[in-house]
Design a protein around this motif. Sequence first.
Motif, PDB file in Angstrom:
ATOM      1  N   ASP A  44       1.673  56.315  77.964  1.00  0.00           N
ATOM      2  CA  ASP A  44       2.020  54.859  77.611  1.00  0.00           C
ATOM      3  C   ASP A  44       3.000  55.462  76.112  1.00  0.00           C
ATOM      4  OD1 ASP A  44       0.017  53.063  78.863  1.00  0.00           O
ATOM      5  OD2 ASP A  44      -1.505  52.770  77.538  1.00  0.00           O
ATOM      6  N   ALA A  45       2.665  56.681  75.113  1.00  0.00           N
ATOM      7  CA  ALA A  45       3.948  56.836  74.347  1.00  0.00           C
ATOM      8  C   ALA A  45       4.802  57.137  75.535  1.00  0.00           C
ATOM      9  CB  ALA A  45       3.089  57.801  73.538  1.00  0.00           C
ATOM     10  N   ARG A  46       4.437  58.243  76.490  1.00  0.00           N
ATOM     11  CA  ARG A  46       5.983  58.527  77.024  1.00  0.00           C
ATOM     12  C   ARG A  46       7.057  57.652  77.953  1.00  0.00           C
ATOM     13  NH1 ARG A  46       1.950  62.217  79.372  1.00  0.00           N
ATOM     14  NH2 ARG A  46       1.566  63.869  77.919  1.00  0.00           N
ATOM     15  N   ASN A  47       5.999  56.906  78.132  1.00  0.00           N
ATOM     16  CA  ASN A  47       6.367  55.749  79.190  1.00  0.00           C
ATOM     17  C   ASN A  47       7.383  54.873  77.917  1.00  0.00           C
ATOM     18  OD1 ASN A  47       5.759  56.155  81.690  1.00  0.00           O
ATOM     19  ND2 ASN A  47       3.830  55.198  81.278  1.00  0.00           N
ATOM     20  N   ALA A  48       6.738  54.523  77.192  1.00  0.00           N
ATOM     21  CA  ALA A  48       7.898  53.878  75.700  1.00  0.00           C
ATOM     22  C   ALA A  48       8.982  54.246  75.078  1.00  0.00           C
ATOM     23  CB  ALA A  48       6.392  53.306  74.727  1.00  0.00           C
ATOM     24  N   VAL A  49       9.259  55.451  75.005  1.00  0.00           N
ATOM     25  CA  VAL A  49      10.198  56.517  74.727  1.00  0.00           C
ATOM     26  C   VAL A  49      11.278  56.943  76.381  1.00  0.00           C
ATOM     27  CG1 VAL A  49      10.876  58.869  74.617  1.00  0.00           C
ATOM     28  CG2 VAL A  49       8.741  58.257  73.313  1.00  0.00           C
ATOM     29  N   ASN A  50      10.345  56.878  77.271  1.00  0.00           N
ATOM     30  CA  ASN A  50      11.336  56.642  78.407  1.00  0.00           C
ATOM     31  C   ASN A  50      12.147  55.392  78.189  1.00  0.00           C
ATOM     32  OD1 ASN A  50      11.064  59.456  79.347  1.00  0.00           O
ATOM     33  ND2 ASN A  50       8.855  59.158  80.200  1.00  0.00           N
ATOM     34  N   ALA A  54      16.132  54.826  78.233  1.00  0.00           N
ATOM     35  CA  ALA A  54      16.732  53.497  79.669  1.00  0.00           C
ATOM     36  C   ALA A  54      18.165  52.737  78.732  1.00  0.00           C
ATOM     37  CB  ALA A  54      15.612  54.013  80.309  1.00  0.00           C
ATOM     38  N   PHE A  55      17.172  52.504  77.743  1.00  0.00           N
ATOM     39  CA  PHE A  55      17.842  51.128  77.384  1.00  0.00           C
ATOM     40  C   PHE A  55      19.185  50.984  76.079  1.00  0.00           C
ATOM     41  CE2 PHE A  55      14.147  48.377  79.670  1.00  0.00           C
ATOM     42  CZ  PHE A  55      14.842  48.670  80.179  1.00  0.00           C
ATOM     43  N   GLY A  56      18.953  51.888  75.710  1.00  0.00           N
ATOM     44  CA  GLY A  56      19.513  52.983  74.160  1.00  0.00           C
ATOM     45  C   GLY A  56      18.985  52.153  73.650  1.00  0.00           C
ATOM     46  N   ASP A  57      17.672  51.770  73.299  1.00  0.00           N
ATOM     47  CA  ASP A  57      17.132  51.873  72.161  1.00  0.00           C
ATOM     48  C   ASP A  57      16.720  53.287  70.727  1.00  0.00           C
ATOM     49  OD1 ASP A  57      17.122  48.873  72.527  1.00  0.00           O
ATOM     50  OD2 ASP A  57      15.397  48.764  73.678  1.00  0.00           O
ATOM     51  N   LEU A  58      16.931  53.995  72.063  1.00  0.00           N
ATOM     52  CA  LEU A  58      16.237  55.478  71.774  1.00  0.00           C
ATOM     53  C   LEU A  58      17.341  56.081  71.855  1.00  0.00           C
ATOM     54  CD1 LEU A  58      14.975  56.658  69.339  1.00  0.00           C
ATOM     55  CD2 LEU A  58      12.883  57.070  71.222  1.00  0.00           C
ATOM     56  N   LEU A  81      -0.134  56.664  67.380  1.00  0.00           N
ATOM     57  CA  LEU A  81      -0.698  55.355  67.793  1.00  0.00           C
ATOM     58  C   LEU A  81       0.263  54.429  68.122  1.00  0.00           C
ATOM     59  CD1 LEU A  81      -1.878  56.187  63.819  1.00  0.00           C
ATOM     60  CD2 LEU A  81      -3.673  55.451  65.720  1.00  0.00           C
ATOM     61  N   ARG A  82       0.087  53.420  68.082  1.00  0.00           N
ATOM     62  CA  ARG A  82       0.627  52.350  69.314  1.00  0.00           C
ATOM     63  C   ARG A  82       2.075  52.234  68.349  1.00  0.00           C
ATOM     64  NH1 ARG A  82       0.084  48.585  74.100  1.00  0.00           N
ATOM     65  NH2 ARG A  82       2.280  47.118  73.300  1.00  0.00           N
ATOM     66  N   GLU A  83       2.066  51.745  67.478  1.00  0.00           N
ATOM     67  CA  GLU A  83       2.371  51.684  65.833  1.00  0.00           C
ATOM     68  C   GLU A  83       4.148  53.457  65.810  1.00  0.00           C
ATOM     69  OE1 GLU A  83       0.029  52.110  64.118  1.00  0.00           O
ATOM     70  OE2 GLU A  83      -0.541  50.367  65.659  1.00  0.00           O
ATOM     71  N   GLN A  84       3.451  54.025  66.400  1.00  0.00           N
ATOM     72  CA  GLN A  84       4.406  55.325  66.521  1.00  0.00           C
ATOM     73  C   GLN A  84       5.041  56.016  67.559  1.00  0.00           C
ATOM     74  OE1 GLN A  84       1.992  57.725  64.123  1.00  0.00           O
ATOM     75  NE2 GLN A  84       2.143  56.965  62.148  1.00  0.00           N
ATOM     76  N   TRP A  85       5.007  54.905  68.763  1.00  0.00           N
ATOM     77  CA  TRP A  85       5.407  55.896  69.758  1.00  0.00           C
ATOM     78  C   TRP A  85       6.756  55.508  70.236  1.00  0.00           C
ATOM     79  CZ3 TRP A  85       2.641  51.603  73.697  1.00  0.00           C
ATOM     80  CH2 TRP A  85       1.193  51.925  74.790  1.00  0.00           C
ATOM     81  N   LEU A  86       7.579  55.429  69.389  1.00  0.00           N
ATOM     82  CA  LEU A  86       8.883  55.691  69.330  1.00  0.00           C
ATOM     83  C   LEU A  86       9.834  56.299  68.001  1.00  0.00           C
ATOM     84  CD1 LEU A  86      10.221  52.283  70.298  1.00  0.00           C
ATOM     85  CD2 LEU A  86      10.202  54.574  71.789  1.00  0.00           C
ATOM     86  N   ASP A  87       8.314  56.882  67.271  1.00  0.00           N
ATOM     87  CA  ASP A  87       8.529  58.336  66.923  1.00  0.00           C
ATOM     88  C   ASP A  87       8.633  59.919  66.569  1.00  0.00           C
ATOM     89  OD1 ASP A  87       9.089  59.356  63.757  1.00  0.00           O
ATOM     90  OD2 ASP A  87       7.175  59.039  63.479  1.00  0.00           O
ATOM     91  N   VAL A  88       9.665  60.195  67.263  1.00  0.00           N
ATOM     92  CA  VAL A  88       9.836  61.121  68.655  1.00  0.00           C
ATOM     93  C   VAL A  88      10.598  62.524  67.496  1.00  0.00           C
ATOM     94  CG1 VAL A  88       8.730  60.039  70.501  1.00  0.00           C
ATOM     95  CG2 VAL A  88      11.391  60.669  69.993  1.00  0.00           C
TER      96      VAL A  88
END
Length: 122
Positions: A44-50, A54-58, A81-88
């Motif tokens: 789920d974390a990988r999918n959130a980052v991808n 793709a949408f330009g948010d990261l 943790l869900r809150e940190q999925w985009l913290d890569v």
Amino acid sequence: MSEGQPELFEGLEPREPVEERRLRKRCEHQAKSMKDSVKAGKQDARNAVNKAVAFGDLVRPKCCAHCGKFCVPEGHHWSYLREQWLDVEWLCKGCHVKVHLEPDIDPRQIDWVEDLSGEGDA
């Protein structure tokens, strides 16, 4: 073998008691469920980052955050943790492998730039 028992059972181990077998099976099932849920959380974390990339948010940088190598870096999650999925942290393959091989060391505190000049301490 005692008299009256067929030779069919010769050499067989006795079965474990039913309650012990049920408890063992339940523990094995719970361990597998926990492993599957951790695996699902990682995916789920990988999918959130991808999706965010793709949408330009990261924005995926063009170089590794540790060694500065120009590459297509991989996102390393310090937490799932869900809150940190985009913290890569964006790492090249080599640095990402090093991070996973040294789990007790916080690689964010290490200088990963290696001496590539060949003039090392030899």
